[in-house]
Write a protein that holds these residues in place. Structure first.
Motif, PDB file in Angstrom:
ATOM      1  N   LEU A   1      32.613  46.588  29.603  1.00 19.50           N
ATOM      2  CA  LEU A   1      33.693  45.958  28.834  1.00 19.50           C
ATOM      3  C   LEU A   1      35.049  46.566  29.193  1.00 19.50           C
ATOM      4  CD1 LEU A   1      31.990  45.681  25.312  1.00 19.50           C
ATOM      5  CD2 LEU A   1      32.508  43.825  26.906  1.00 19.50           C
ATOM      6  N   ILE A   2      35.080  47.881  29.296  1.00 18.68           N
ATOM      7  CA  ILE A   2      36.356  48.554  29.591  1.00 18.68           C
ATOM      8  C   ILE A   2      36.829  48.215  31.009  1.00 18.68           C
ATOM      9  CG2 ILE A   2      37.438  50.818  29.916  1.00 18.68           C
ATOM     10  CD1 ILE A   2      35.576  51.823  27.634  1.00 18.68           C
ATOM     11  N   VAL A   3      35.897  48.281  31.956  1.00 15.52           N
ATOM     12  CA  VAL A   3      36.290  48.019  33.351  1.00 15.52           C
ATOM     13  C   VAL A   3      36.634  46.540  33.544  1.00 15.52           C
ATOM     14  CG1 VAL A   3      35.523  48.133  35.752  1.00 15.52           C
ATOM     15  CG2 VAL A   3      34.982  49.986  34.213  1.00 15.52           C
ATOM     16  N   ALA A   4      35.948  45.660  32.815  1.00 11.94           N
ATOM     17  CA  ALA A   4      36.294  44.236  32.892  1.00 11.94           C
ATOM     18  C   ALA A   4      37.718  44.016  32.360  1.00 11.94           C
ATOM     19  CB  ALA A   4      35.287  43.413  32.101  1.00 11.94           C
ATOM     20  N   SER A   5      38.073  44.739  31.298  1.00 11.86           N
ATOM     21  CA  SER A   5      39.449  44.651  30.771  1.00 11.86           C
ATOM     22  C   SER A   5      40.442  45.158  31.805  1.00 11.86           C
ATOM     23  CB  SER A   5      39.590  45.482  29.494  1.00 11.86           C
ATOM     24  OG  SER A   5      38.573  45.169  28.609  1.00 11.86           O
ATOM     25  N   LEU A   6      40.039  46.218  32.494  1.00  7.23           N
ATOM     26  CA  LEU A   6      40.894  46.726  33.573  1.00  7.23           C
ATOM     27  C   LEU A   6      41.090  45.637  34.628  1.00  7.23           C
ATOM     28  CD1 LEU A   6      42.267  49.170  35.099  1.00  7.23           C
ATOM     29  CD2 LEU A   6      40.045  49.598  36.128  1.00  7.23           C
ATOM     30  N   GLY A   7      40.020  44.866  34.872  1.00  5.70           N
ATOM     31  CA  GLY A   7      40.110  43.765  35.832  1.00  5.70           C
ATOM     32  C   GLY A   7      41.142  42.737  35.425  1.00  5.70           C
ATOM     33  N   LEU A   8      41.193  42.462  34.124  1.00  4.18           N
ATOM     34  CA  LEU A   8      42.181  41.504  33.604  1.00  4.18           C
ATOM     35  C   LEU A   8      43.600  42.013  33.866  1.00  4.18           C
ATOM     36  CD1 LEU A   8      41.822  38.854  32.014  1.00  4.18           C
ATOM     37  CD2 LEU A   8      42.255  40.148  29.932  1.00  4.18           C
ATOM     38  N   PHE A   9      43.777  43.291  33.603  1.00  2.00           N
ATOM     39  CA  PHE A   9      45.083  43.923  33.830  1.00  2.00           C
ATOM     40  C   PHE A   9      45.451  43.885  35.320  1.00  2.00           C
ATOM     41  CE2 PHE A   9      47.365  47.733  35.153  1.00  2.00           C
ATOM     42  CZ  PHE A   9      48.476  47.713  34.330  1.00  2.00           C
ATOM     43  N   LEU A  10      44.479  44.254  36.160  1.00  2.00           N
ATOM     44  CA  LEU A  10      44.751  44.297  37.601  1.00  2.00           C
ATOM     45  C   LEU A  10      45.097  42.907  38.132  1.00  2.00           C
ATOM     46  CD1 LEU A  10      41.919  46.668  38.920  1.00  2.00           C
ATOM     47  CD2 LEU A  10      44.329  47.207  38.601  1.00  2.00           C
ATOM     48  N   GLU A  11      44.387  41.890  37.645  1.00  2.00           N
ATOM     49  CA  GLU A  11      44.646  40.535  38.127  1.00  2.00           C
ATOM     50  C   GLU A  11      46.070  40.117  37.790  1.00  2.00           C
ATOM     51  OE1 GLU A  11      45.112  36.408  38.467  1.00  2.00           O
ATOM     52  OE2 GLU A  11      45.150  37.391  36.525  1.00  2.00           O
ATOM     53  N   LYS A  12      46.465  40.394  36.540  1.00  2.00           N
ATOM     54  CA  LYS A  12      47.779  39.907  36.091  1.00  2.00           C
ATOM     55  C   LYS A  12      48.922  40.667  36.762  1.00  2.00           C
ATOM     56  CE  LYS A  12      50.321  38.332  32.164  1.00  2.00           C
ATOM     57  NZ  LYS A  12      50.305  37.955  30.761  1.00  2.00           N
ATOM     58  N   PHE A  13      48.775  41.993  36.866  1.00  3.25           N
ATOM     59  CA  PHE A  13      49.919  42.790  37.305  1.00  3.25           C
ATOM     60  C   PHE A  13      49.835  43.270  38.758  1.00  3.25           C
ATOM     61  CE2 PHE A  13      49.741  43.311  32.672  1.00  3.25           C
ATOM     62  CZ  PHE A  13      50.999  42.823  32.348  1.00  3.25           C
ATOM     63  N   CYS A  14      48.654  43.234  39.342  1.00  2.00           N
ATOM     64  CA  CYS A  14      48.540  43.765  40.707  1.00  2.00           C
ATOM     65  C   CYS A  14      48.190  42.684  41.736  1.00  2.00           C
ATOM     66  CB  CYS A  14      47.493  44.869  40.762  1.00  2.00           C
ATOM     67  SG  CYS A  14      47.874  46.262  39.718  1.00  2.00           S
TER      68      CYS A  14
END
Lengths: 286, 421
Positions: free
Chosen positions: A70-83
């Motif tokens: 769950l935490i790493v998937a959330s990180l994925g959301l962040f990475l997609e949007k900002f990186c």
């Protein structure tokens, strides 16, 4: 006979291990065309988060894995949007961003946790024996989970609406957008799934192998080779490529000494690619 | 007008940035009253004074990069040695008190990084005493250090040419490296397991086997031990040891001997062998704590195994080891890591050699060090050795502690003297 049987088991387990690690990487690359070089670092973070919950906070290991996903998937959301999103379609900039992510994640773990090698306890402890042949339960679990996740991923892409939207985006971004598909939403979902898959792999490998801040570097190379050999765009192709790479890595060290076995394995793969540059299954097959 | 107004804060920002760059980020860690480090001029004529000066000792190892998994411990050890030396009053040379300042540089786990760090310490910081240099990195900086007469206390050697040999008169080996550990483990096997006569030998392919394996074969022969088949060599970055473990398990030997490597290698191999049902004794000439191996291989696999690491709280331990070990565990967490103690000894031995020479001239310190016998180390009393093995009598041959994994738990094995020709 015993060595042969053990080697066959090693081929299957190594193949499933590589497939498991490469799955998220291949998924994002095939669907969105994002060459996520930070996949290895994300995989490493997944393992460490599971360690934190499972060992430091003594939570159940399966619950720890779920939290890690769950935490790493959330990180994925962040990475997609900002990186990834700001550099969508620009390979050079995406690579630079990925290098940045790798450095940030590895250094953060290095500083916060330390560099000492550690390992997660086995998700399923014990050794299964059949005559002179034995295999640990966690290797069997890796094999089963790797196969199951691959099947679920392919099923998701082929049979669900979001999966079919992903196929449409992978074939023609502009065309998909004209059909009313939200590219950003599909991209975000793909990133979340890819990072979640990386976290599962990190947790299982953290128990099966060991955890170090740099554990993702080696696996990233394997994932990259596996995706290219399987054929860019082909999720099914990674089964075939995984079996070949796992087969080479499990058998060559028996006959060839030292680092030469790895060089020869790569040489064989390069030779295959000379005759089949698009990999085994090309781009169309998903 | 607006554009000109904008230039004012920009100019201020630029000026502040320049000031910030020009200022040191942290105050110099010297004691009061401070003086410029006199690392170049020998203070043999300095009259006794109560003023405490600072002696800078450089330390180069990997704080980042692949090797930092192990090498970062060396900095912990070097730091603790510096603290303990300073707590004991520092160094006194011809009546002048010196406090040691450890200047740490990151080699980034690469040879290039190691050379860059050496250049910085030698030419920018003008430091004449340097410790560290893990793996095979000492050879890359040999020309700089030997030409500039920089005295080095290296933390490891892989026995490749130029690390420590006749061409390195200003370099001392201050740790038990591959050959020293192999001697100790083979003596331990001979003393403790007389029934073990044949060994299946394994090693990671780190490029050093061609230099160490012939020496180790001679050691085996000298102790009446024989090997079954050739040395089994596997890729250095191997993550899953199962294929190699299957190869090792197929060798009909009394026990397994890992001649080189570190905790990830030994942990993975031990796990792979136990999964195959191979419970033979596994002797590792591996600088790793049994606790670290246990964390990798798991309790079920952790038996009939030995590695190179001291165990705290054992009556046979030297008092200095107990003191340094407790400080290391308290400041950096456990389990106690041998690599940290190797970093400790680099600074400790070098500081004592400087004090023995009563000079900061590196040639005088080297000459004094060559006459030091015995030498006080964290592992107890050591002697200079290595003339036949390395071509130069510059190895601080210290006792080696064997640690065991027995029924899922670490425990003390033995202390072995290192008799290196």
């Amino acid at each position: 006979v015993e060595l042969t049987a053990t080697t066959v088991i090693n081929v299957l387990v190594l193949s499933s291990m590589y497939i498991l690690v490469a799955l998220g990487f291949a998924f994002l690359f095939s669907i969105m065309g994002i060459l996520n070089f930070a996949h290895g670092a994300i995989y490493m973070v997944g393992g460490y988060i599971c360690y934190q919950f499972g060992v430091e906070y003594s939570l159940n290991l399966w619950v720890s894995m779920l939290l890690s996903v769950l935490i790493v998937a959330s990180l994925g959301l962040f990475l997609e949007k900002f990186c990834f999103r700001p550099f969508f379609g620009n390979l050079n900039r995406t690579i630079v961003v990925c290098i940045g992510i790798i450095v940030v994640l590895e250094t953060t773990v290095n500083i916060l946790v330390g560099t000492s090698t550690r390992s997660l306890p086995a998700f399923v402890p014990g050794i299964l024996k059949a005559g002179a042949i034995s295999v640990s339960a966690e290797r069997l679990v890796t094999f089963i989970i790797g196969g199951a996740l691959l099947w679920v991923t392919i099923w998701f892409i082929r049979n669900t609406k979001p999966g079919q939207q992903m196929q449409a985006v992978s074939q023609n971004v502009e065309g998909a957008a004209l059909q009313g598909i939200s590219i950003h939403r599909v991209s975000a979902l793909a990133c979340v799934m890819a990072c979640g898959l990386a976290a599962v792999a990190g947790c299982l490998m953290g128990a099966f192998l060991s955890l170090t801040p740099f554990m993702g570097d080696y696996m990233l190379v394997k994932a990259l080779v596996l995706v290219i050999l399987g054929g860019i765009g082909s999720m099914g192709g990674i089964i075939f490529a995984g079996l070949i790479i796992g087969g080479l890595d499990a058998t060559l060290p028996l006959f060839i000494s030292g680092a030469a076995s790895e060089a020869i394995a790569l040489g064989i793969i390069v030779t295959i690619l000379l005759f089949r540059p698009q990999g085994f299954f090309g781009r169309e097959v998903i | 007008v607006n554009k000109k107004l904008l230039l004012i804060p920009l100019a201020l920002l630029l000026a502040l940035s320049l000031i910030a760059i020009g200022c040191p980020s942290t105050p110099p860690p010297t004691t009061t009253p401070t003086t410029k480090p006199p690392t170049t001029a020998p203070p043999t004529t300095t009259p006794p004074t109560t003023e405490v000066k600072t002696l800078q000792i450089g330390f180069i190892t990997g704080l980042t990069g692949w090797a930092s998994v192990g090498t970062v411990h060396q900095v912990h050890g070097a730091t603790v040695a510096t603290e303990m030396l300073n707590d004991r009053g520092g160094l006194t040379i011809n009546g002048q008190k010196y406090e040691i300042e450890l200047v740490v540089e990151d080699d980034k786990s690469t040879t290039d990084g190691s050379v860059a760090a050496t250049n910085k310490l030698v030419y920018d910081e003008n430091i004449k005493f340097i410790g560290g240099y893990p793996l095979w990195f000492a050879a890359a900086s040999k020309d700089i250090c030997e030409q500039e007469k920089v005295l080095r206390a290296i933390v490891w050697t892989c026995c490749t040419p130029g690390e420590i040999d006749q061409s390195t008169p200003y370099t001392f080996l201050c740790a038990s490296a591959t050959l020293e550990q192999a001697v100790a483990v083979l003596d331990y096997i001979k003393d403790t397991y007389p029934d073990v006569k044949t060994l299946a030998c394994v090693s990671p392919d780190d490029g050093t086997n061609q230099y160490t394996w012939p020496e180790i074969m001679s050691m085996l022969e000298a102790r009446g031990l024989s090997r079954v088949g050739d040395l089994i060599v596997y890729p250095n970055d191997m993550v899953d040891a199962s294929p190699i473990a299957a190869k090792v398990a197929a060798r009909d030997a009394d026990a397994i001997f890992q001649v080189n490597g570190w905790s990830p290698h030994a942990g993975a191999m031990l796990k792979g062998l136990r999964e195959l049902g191979d419970d033979r004794y596994y002797f590792g000439a591996v600088p790793a704590s049994a606790g670290e191996i246990l964390a990798i291989c798991g309790e079920a696999a952790a038996t009939n195994f030995s590695c190179i690491n001291p165990t705290l709280g054992v009556a046979e331990n030297p008092p200095l080891l107990e003191e340094a070990g407790a400080k290391l565990v308290s400041e950096y967490g456990g389990p106690l890591n041998l690599l940290a103690l190797n970093g400790f000894d680099c600074v400790w031995c070098m500081a004592h050699a400087i004090e023995a020479a009563q000079s900061l001239d590196t040639t005088a310190v080297r000459d004094a060090w060559e006459q030091m016998d015995p030498i006080d180390t964290v592992y107890g009393t050591a002697h200079l050795a290595g003339l036949k093995t390395y071509g130069i009598q510059h190895t601080v041959a210290m006792p080696v502690a064997i640690e065991l994994l027995d029924n899922g738990a670490p425990k003390f094995g033995a202390w072995e003297e290192v008799h290196l020709p």
